[in-house]
Design a protein around this motif. Sequence first.
Motif, short mmCIF file in Angstrom:
data_model
loop_
_atom_site.label_atom_id
_atom_site.label_comp_id
_atom_site.label_asym_id
_atom_site.label_seq_id
_atom_site.Cartn_x
_atom_site.Cartn_y
_atom_site.Cartn_z
N VAL A 245 1.16 -1.00 0.39
CA VAL A 245 -0.07 0.43 0.33
C VAL A 245 0.90 1.32 -0.08
O VAL A 245 2.08 1.34 1.04
CB VAL A 245 -0.81 0.42 0.99
N LEU B 8 -4.30 0.36 -4.08
CA LEU B 8 -5.37 1.33 -3.34
C LEU B 8 -4.88 3.16 -3.12
O LEU B 8 -3.80 2.81 -4.30
CB LEU B 8 -4.99 1.42 -1.41
N MET C 52 -8.35 8.94 2.21
CA MET C 52 -9.38 7.09 2.16
C MET C 52 -10.02 7.39 2.86
O MET C 52 -10.12 7.23 4.18
CB MET C 52 -8.89 5.93 2.01
N HIS D 58 -13.88 2.73 5.86
CA HIS D 58 -14.30 1.22 4.67
C HIS D 58 -14.37 0.34 4.92
O HIS D 58 -13.13 0.08 5.99
CB HIS D 58 -13.71 1.68 3.42
N ASP E 6 -12.55 -3.44 4.61
CA ASP E 6 -11.42 -4.59 3.37
C ASP E 6 -12.57 -5.13 2.58
O ASP E 6 -12.83 -5.24 3.42
CB ASP E 6 -10.45 -4.46 4.09
N LEU F 10 -0.83 -4.67 8.97
CA LEU F 10 -0.32 -3.70 7.59
C LEU F 10 0.78 -2.78 8.84
O LEU F 10 0.82 -2.72 9.83
CB LEU F 10 -1.12 -2.63 7.79
N THR G 110 -4.24 6.68 10.56
CA THR G 110 -4.79 5.28 9.92
C THR G 110 -6.17 5.55 10.84
O THR G 110 -5.62 5.32 12.87
CB THR G 110 -4.81 3.89 9.53
N TRP H 85 1.62 6.50 12.52
CA TRP H 85 1.99 5.33 12.37
C TRP H 85 4.14 6.22 12.30
O TRP H 85 4.45 7.11 12.02
CB TRP H 85 2.29 4.86 11.24
N TRP I 245 -6.16 -5.48 11.73
CA TRP I 245 -7.08 -5.13 12.51
C TRP I 245 -8.32 -6.09 11.70
O TRP I 245 -8.41 -6.68 11.00
CB TRP I 245 -8.39 -4.07 12.18
N HIS J 176 -11.93 1.87 8.73
CA HIS J 176 -11.49 2.29 8.85
C HIS J 176 -11.24 3.17 7.65
O HIS J 176 -12.09 3.19 7.36
CB HIS J 176 -10.19 1.53 9.04
N ARG K 204 -8.30 6.89 5.94
CA ARG K 204 -6.26 6.97 6.70
C ARG K 204 -6.87 8.38 5.72
O ARG K 204 -7.82 9.40 4.90
CB ARG K 204 -6.18 6.27 4.88
N ARG L 57 5.14 7.18 1.13
CA ARG L 57 4.54 6.09 2.25
C ARG L 57 4.78 4.45 2.28
O ARG L 57 3.85 4.40 0.74
CB ARG L 57 2.76 6.21 2.32
N ARG M 23 1.09 -5.09 3.43
CA ARG M 23 0.16 -6.03 3.86
C ARG M 23 -0.65 -7.17 3.42
O ARG M 23 -0.10 -7.72 2.36
CB ARG M 23 -1.20 -4.50 3.41
C1 SIN Z 1 -5.98 -0.15 3.94
O1 SIN Z 1 -7.15 0.81 3.99
O2 SIN Z 1 -6.21 -1.09 4.06
C2 SIN Z 1 -4.69 0.90 4.28
C3 SIN Z 1 -5.07 1.69 5.19
C4 SIN Z 1 -3.78 2.86 5.04
O3 SIN Z 1 -3.27 2.85 4.05
O4 SIN Z 1 -3.54 3.45 6.63
#
Ligand code: SIN
Length: 298
Positions: free
Chosen positions: A95, A108, A113, A116, A118, A131, A143, A249, A257, A264, A266, A275, A279
């Motif tokens: 990611v 992604l 973001m 959502h 996953d 992650l 996140t 982070w 999770w 979650h 972002r 970044r 994952r």
């Molecule tokens: C994700 O939604 O799986 C990624 C979340 C992130 O990049 O912090």
Amino acid sequence: MPVTVHPLSPHIGAEIRGVDISQPLAAEDVAAIRQAWLDHCVLLFRDQSLDANQQRAFVRNFGELGGRKVRVEPQNYKAVEKQEGPDYNADAMLVSNIREGGKPIGVLPDGEMWFHHDMCYSPQPNRASFLYAIEVPSRGGDTMFSSMYEAYARLPQALRERIEGRTVLQAFDEYQDRRIDLRERPLSQVPHCFQPIVVRHPETARRAIYVNRLMSHRIEGLDEAESEALLEELFAYTEAPDIRYTHVWSPGDLLMWDNLCSTHARTDFPADERRLMRRYTIAGAPVTPAWDAQTAAE
Ligand code: SIN
């Protein structure tokens, strides 16, 4: 040193201390971590040093690996597929906002973001995500996790009755950081399926809301305006700031999770900063609606 569990917020998240997850774990440590995960939905392990194979070995303590998601190609570029090396292996998904030769190395969208779950747009969504932070920007890219148990617990009875038995259309285009407009994008072009609005967790038997702003589109049986209004009412519960944990982070952090009881999002981060996260997922099963006969009275 025994594994210890330290809650990160009142409703979701706990930090696990006393374990080096790069090493094979004792059965009692795996059991303690699994119980903490069921209790808190999101777990944090700080200061871990993990290559791709060590991360995968840790993940395998909790089930079968989920499928590796690669970018489909509606556009003119193809993702660089990282397959091998200390940071990658064939099961890892990156990611990342990093481009190599103009091509993304990960899956992604970049930047912000919305909330959502996953892969809720898949009939068999991944159960868990893991992650690991390799490179993080100087600010942002946090996140946020929100407890879907607590969101359901707060719903007034009248609202529970309005959603009981209903399903919602979940759909997602991984190139977009916003909900897709289904008037412009035919469903046949994007992965989608109907899911219950409230699910029953297979292990805790608790009810959890299963809608989110990024992927949930239309509540079955309602017209568009009614559906949008009802989704907005639900989002006021699922995104309430006091049921969240926000993770800022650092390299070496690993978060795992549960996709059934948490959602979650972002936060945005500078586009010119790197970044890089690695994952893995654990495969899931079809989700169970909350309103089965056995528990209808709850
Ligand atoms: C994700 O939604 O799986 C990624 C979340 C992130 O990049 O912090």
